[in-house]
Write a protein that holds these residues in place. Structure first.
Motif, PDB file in Angstrom:
ATOM      1  N   THR A  78       1.290  -0.749  -0.059  1.00 12.32           N
ATOM      2  CA  THR A  78      -0.191  -0.271  -0.036  1.00 12.32           C
ATOM      3  C   THR A  78       0.719   1.371   0.137  1.00 12.32           C
TER       4      THR A  78
ATOM      5  N   LEU B 115     -12.595  -3.468  -3.753  1.00 14.33           N
ATOM      6  CA  LEU B 115     -12.296  -2.970  -2.180  1.00 14.33           C
ATOM      7  C   LEU B 115     -11.352  -3.778  -1.126  1.00 14.33           C
TER       8      LEU B 115
ATOM      9  N   THR C 273     -10.444  -3.369   3.162  1.00 15.66           N
ATOM     10  CA  THR C 273      -9.741  -1.974   3.657  1.00 15.66           C
ATOM     11  C   THR C 273      -8.580  -3.372   5.665  1.00 15.66           C
TER      12      THR C 273
ATOM     13  N   GLY D  41      -7.681   0.514   9.198  1.00 11.98           N
ATOM     14  CA  GLY D  41      -8.184   1.952   9.101  1.00 11.98           C
ATOM     15  C   GLY D  41      -8.937   2.485   8.184  1.00 11.98           C
ATOM     16  N   ARG D  42      -8.582   2.033   7.068  1.00 14.03           N
ATOM     17  CA  ARG D  42      -8.508   2.645   5.752  1.00 14.03           C
ATOM     18  C   ARG D  42      -9.524   1.341   4.251  1.00 14.03           C
ATOM     19  N   ASP D  43      -9.828   2.132   3.730  1.00 13.11           N
ATOM     20  CA  ASP D  43      -9.774   1.271   2.539  1.00 13.11           C
ATOM     21  C   ASP D  43      -9.057   1.764   1.050  1.00 13.11           C
ATOM     22  N   TRP D  44      -8.763   0.517   0.492  1.00 16.32           N
ATOM     23  CA  TRP D  44      -7.381   0.581  -0.293  1.00 16.32           C
ATOM     24  C   TRP D  44      -8.536   0.428  -1.950  1.00 16.32           C
TER      25      TRP D  44
ATOM     26  N   ARG E 206     -14.967   5.858   1.763  1.00 21.25           N
ATOM     27  CA  ARG E 206     -15.177   5.434   3.759  1.00 21.25           C
ATOM     28  C   ARG E 206     -16.506   4.937   3.681  1.00 21.25           C
ATOM     29  N   ALA E 207     -16.661   4.021   5.457  1.00 21.44           N
ATOM     30  CA  ALA E 207     -17.929   3.997   5.768  1.00 21.44           C
ATOM     31  C   ALA E 207     -19.198   4.490   5.418  1.00 21.44           C
TER      32      ALA E 207
ATOM     33  N   ASP F 141      -2.805   3.786   9.315  1.00 23.87           N
ATOM     34  CA  ASP F 141      -3.053   4.800   8.420  1.00 23.87           C
ATOM     35  C   ASP F 141      -3.277   6.136   8.102  1.00 23.87           C
TER      36      ASP F 141
ATOM     37  N   ASP G  21     -10.892  10.982  10.186  1.00 28.25           N
ATOM     38  CA  ASP G  21     -10.696  10.420  10.097  1.00 28.25           C
ATOM     39  C   ASP G  21     -10.429   9.134  12.035  1.00 28.25           C
TER      40      ASP G  21
END
Length: 296
Positions: free
Chosen positions: A9, A32, A34, A37-40, A80-81, A197, A275
């Protein structure tokens, strides 16, 4: 059967990290993931003895396809969520009334800088006819509403044409930000509540730094972010835009992925504070369905 990969990442601070990844199905460009703590967003899958997955911070862009075939392009947004995906419904406004849309296409794409994103196409689903109003999509509401300030429409149009990402948050009518509550929230943060992140966006080098100093570094950055953010929105708005709209006060920042880690840019302040949850503690929120009453 679990599938094992190595995922690499590259975040907004430019930090590249490789680590093991176990998935239930084979990833492909546009998948996608996760992590930290982030979506990649998977950008490439490289074959080898251990397959290598290359991922970038996940972003999306909505385009509204009108019944007459005309398309209205949105700005880039961080995934994001609760962000829209295929089948997601949302509401904008038209002539002062709510109208409902559904995402009917999702495609993997790259921008002019060859950075990946999800291209989401939405069409009208006319849910408003039955009174079925999903969550609001604030960006397009501001662009399309005759009641929105011209400055808001022009600002979002400029961000869209420049290929930059935007962040949006709102305060309810007559609500003032609770800066002290946000400060208490930051002081009460624990390390296990902060993803890798966000650690790195706050200036922590998780590969070399001593873990005992990480939380202190994050809290110091967030305190400074909050001071800068609050001074800007209560002052000259050099970095953070503000508009009055149906829901109260709308706040916005614009920037690149690299700006998310920049301590001197409003987009970095806003991304990190969102965040971490500090802006939520201060009373800022996304615009949700109950707040649509003023549009009727």
């Amino acid at each position: 059967m679990a599938l094992e990969y190595e995922i690499v990442t590259v975040n907004g601070a430019g930090i590249e990290r490789a680590q093991p990844l176990v998935l239930a199905s084979e990833p492909r460009p546009g998948t996608l993931v996760t992590l930290d703590g982030r979506d990649w967003l998977v950008d490439a899958v490289e074959e080898g003895e251990t397959a290598r997955v290359v991922a970038k911070p996940a972003r999306y862009r909505l385009r509204l396809r009108h019944p007459d075939g005309r398309e209205e392009l949105g700005a880039f947004r961080r995934m994001r969520a609760g962000s829209p995906r295929l089948g997601h419904s949302f509401t904008t406004t038209e002539d002062g009334a709510p109208v409902s849309w559904e995402v009917i296409e999702e495609a993997f794409a790259h921008d002019d800088q060859d950075e990946p994103f999800l291209d989401l196409v939405a069409e009208r689903d006319y849910g408003e006819v039955d009174g079925d109003l999903p969550d609001h999509e604030l960006e397009h509401a501001l662009v399309r509403s005759a009641d929105a300030p011209d400055t808001a429409r022009d600002w979002i149009a400029e961000a869209t044409s420049s290929g930059l990402s935007i962040e949006l948050a709102a305060l309810e009518p007559d609500e003032a930000p609770d800066w002290e509550e946000a400060r208490r929230y930051i002081e009460a943060l624990s390390l296990d509540a902060v993803g890798d992140d966000l650690l790195e966006l706050c200036g922590v080098d998780t590969r070399a730094g001593r873990e005992g100093t990480w939380l202190e570094t994050v809290q110091a950055r967030l305190r400074e972010d909050l001071d800068n953010f609050s001074a800007d929105v209560e002052g000259n708005h050099d970095e953070i835009e503000e508009w009055d709209f149906h829901y109260g006060r709308v706040f916005a920042s614009v920037g690149s992925v690299a700006d998310e880690s920049n301590p001197f840019r409003g987009h970095g302040w806003m991304c990190r504070l969102l965040d971490a949850g500090a802006l939520g503690a201060a009373g800022f929120s996304r615009v949700r369905k109950p707040e649509l009453e003023g549009l009727d």
